[in-house]
Enzyme design. Structure first.
Site, PDB file in Angstrom:
ATOM      1  N   SER A 150      17.882  -3.917   4.759  1.00  0.00           N
ATOM      2  CA  SER A 150      18.478  -2.882   3.911  1.00  0.00           C
ATOM      3  C   SER A 150      18.109  -1.484   4.408  1.00  0.00           C
ATOM      4  CB  SER A 150      18.096  -3.084   2.446  1.00  0.00           C
ATOM      5  OG  SER A 150      16.710  -3.120   2.298  1.00  0.00           O
ATOM      6  N   ASP A 184       9.570   0.919   5.054  1.00  0.00           N
ATOM      7  CA  ASP A 184      10.639   0.372   5.893  1.00  0.00           C
ATOM      8  C   ASP A 184      11.428   1.490   6.571  1.00  0.00           C
ATOM      9  OD1 ASP A 184       9.706  -1.786   4.489  1.00  0.00           O
ATOM     10  OD2 ASP A 184      11.439  -1.917   3.165  1.00  0.00           O
ATOM     11  N   THR A 227       0.831  -1.211   0.000  1.00  0.00           N
ATOM     12  CA  THR A 227       0.000   0.000   0.000  1.00  0.00           C
ATOM     13  C   THR A 227       0.866   1.261   0.000  1.00  0.00           C
ATOM     14  OG1 THR A 227      -0.094  -0.325   2.381  1.00  0.00           O
ATOM     15  CG2 THR A 227      -2.039  -0.982   1.130  1.00  0.00           C
ATOM     16  N   ASP A 228       2.122   1.148   0.476  1.00  0.00           N
ATOM     17  CA  ASP A 228       2.909   2.389   0.659  1.00  0.00           C
ATOM     18  C   ASP A 228       3.151   3.115  -0.650  1.00  0.00           C
ATOM     19  OD1 ASP A 228       4.832   0.478  -0.187  1.00  0.00           O
ATOM     20  OD2 ASP A 228       6.418   1.250   1.123  1.00  0.00           O
TER      21      ASP A 228
HETATM   22  C1  GLA Z   1       8.993  -3.976   0.909  1.00  0.00           C
HETATM   23  C2  GLA Z   1       9.228  -2.530   0.473  1.00  0.00           C
HETATM   24  C3  GLA Z   1       8.200  -1.601   1.110  1.00  0.00           C
HETATM   25  C4  GLA Z   1       6.775  -2.101   0.895  1.00  0.00           C
HETATM   26  C5  GLA Z   1       6.659  -3.586   1.237  1.00  0.00           C
HETATM   27  C6  GLA Z   1       5.317  -4.151   0.851  1.00  0.00           C
HETATM   28  O1  GLA Z   1       9.227  -4.114   2.271  1.00  0.00           O
HETATM   29  O2  GLA Z   1      10.522  -2.117   0.830  1.00  0.00           O
HETATM   30  O3  GLA Z   1       8.370  -0.292   0.594  1.00  0.00           O
HETATM   31  O4  GLA Z   1       6.339  -1.831  -0.398  1.00  0.00           O
HETATM   32  O5  GLA Z   1       7.655  -4.366   0.593  1.00  0.00           O
HETATM   33  O6  GLA Z   1       4.327  -3.633   1.673  1.00  0.00           O
END
Ligand code: GLA
Length: 347
Positions: free
Chosen positions: A107, A153, A16-17
């Site tokens: 990361s 993240d 969703t981000d």
């Molecule tokens: C990874 C990406 C995040 C997000 C998630 C899925 O962690 O780094 O930005 O898109 O996947 O929600």
């Protein structure tokens, strides 16, 4: 100077981000530690202690790319320099306890810890704006490493609070701490045994599909998509967008359930999120499904894959009487990234 940045778990709100949507992540105890000491000259020497590898970089990031951890150092240096921060030559020691490729954001923890350590050792006059730092670290992922990730993240690592999750609205970047009052209930994580690499996985493909759907619907972002729009989309774009719309609604459902102390309902929403990621977003794997099944057999109130998908860790919410598998590890909602020792360097 020693800086520490945590990895993150995501309670709910997946993929969703980058669609201006909603998520509820939290920072965890495990993370990456970067110790930085000034050295003469305009280079940075970095040692990845756990890997027994070292490398040397120009302060500008010097634009050359290789595979692996060095790209994160190069990218962080390059982006800090491009943003106008005055860095100084340093020796860095990097260590950590977040499994790489496990969906717990090793990361992001590395990028954020590097930023804090490099700025602290250079004697940056005032603390950097944390939202700006999250964006900067996200450029490292996107432009230097090739993983087209959003801000989930990095914001979780930078803004984490102990005993809280964060409701993040990625459209406004409003971040609201939500108390995780679990009582005797527990949050755990289990590795699926399958490593995922965001740059190489189908994560980038999913992101492109969302972008195609957005353009097709003529919207600013999929946050504005409605269920009645789905019939205007071809498959599999209709399934991807349905996931995004319903996942945003589940986030608010989960926040409401947490506030009402209804952990059983939180568990049901985790299950619904997983089913949607599996059936609509099609980002599960056999190893992930087996792991979810093991957790459900152990009596989990809810279990779902976490992070970018296609492998990585599975999150579960356990009622007090559940019997989790032996490889389940507790997840403790923890404080965000910080400089552990803040002695000013002598100039
Ligand atoms: C990874 C990406 C995040 C997000 C998630 C899925 O962690 O780094 O930005 O898109 O996947 O929600």
């Amino acid at each position: 100077m020693v800086a520490f940045a945590p990895g993150r778990a995501n309670l709910i709100g997946e993929h969703t981000d980058y669609n201006d949507g909603l998520s509820v992540p939290f920072a965890i105890e495990q993370g990456v530690r970067v110790a930085a000491e000034l050295r003469d000259g305009d280079r940075v020497n970095a040692r990845a202690i756990d890997r027994g590898e070292e490398d040397s970089f120009a302060l500008s990031g010097d634009g050359k790319r290789r595979d692996g951890w060095a790209d994160f150092v190069r990218g962080t240096l390059g982006e800090l320099t491009a943003a106008g921060y005055e860095l100084r030559g340093a020796v860095l020691e990097i260590s950590g306890d977040v499994p790489a490729g496990g969906g717990l954001s090793s990361s992001a923890a590395l990028e954020v810890a590097l930023c804090l350590a490099l700025l602290a050792v250079a004697g940056a006059p005032k603390p950097a704006d944390r939202v700006a730092l999250a964006r900067l670290c996200s450029r490292v992922e996107n432009d230097w490493v090739g993983a087209h990730t959003g801000l989930l993240d990095q914001l979780a690592s930078l803004f984490g609070e102990s005993e809280h999750a964060l409701r993040i609205d990625f459209r406004t970047l409003e971040i609201r701490p939500v108390p995780l009052r679990l009582g005797e209930w527990r949050l755990v994580t289990v590795p699926s045994g399958e490593r995922h690499s965001l740059a190489a996985s189908r994560y980038n493909e999913r992101r492109q599909e969302c972008e195609r759907a957005r353009i097709e619907l003529g919207l600013d972002s999929l946050r504005d998509a409605r269920l009645e729009d789905l019939e205007r989309l071809p498959g599999p774009l209709d399934r991807r967008v349905r996931h995004v719309i319903e996942e945003n609604a589940r986030v608010d459902g989960a926040v409401g359930a947490l506030e009402a102390g209804d952990l059983g309902q939180v568990g049901r929403l985790l299950d619904a999120s997983h089913a949607s990621l599996r059936d609509l977003y099609e980002s599960s794997t056999e190893a992930v499904e087996r792991t979810v099944m093991r957790l459900m057999q152990g009596g989990a109130a809810g279990a779902r894959m976490m992070g970018g998908g296609f492998g990585g860790h599975v999150l579960a919410l356990l009622a007090p009487d559940a019997r989790p598998p032996r490889d389940a590890r507790p997840l403790v909602p923890s404080a965000g990234a910080r400089v552990l020792s803040s002695q000013r360097p002598s100039r």
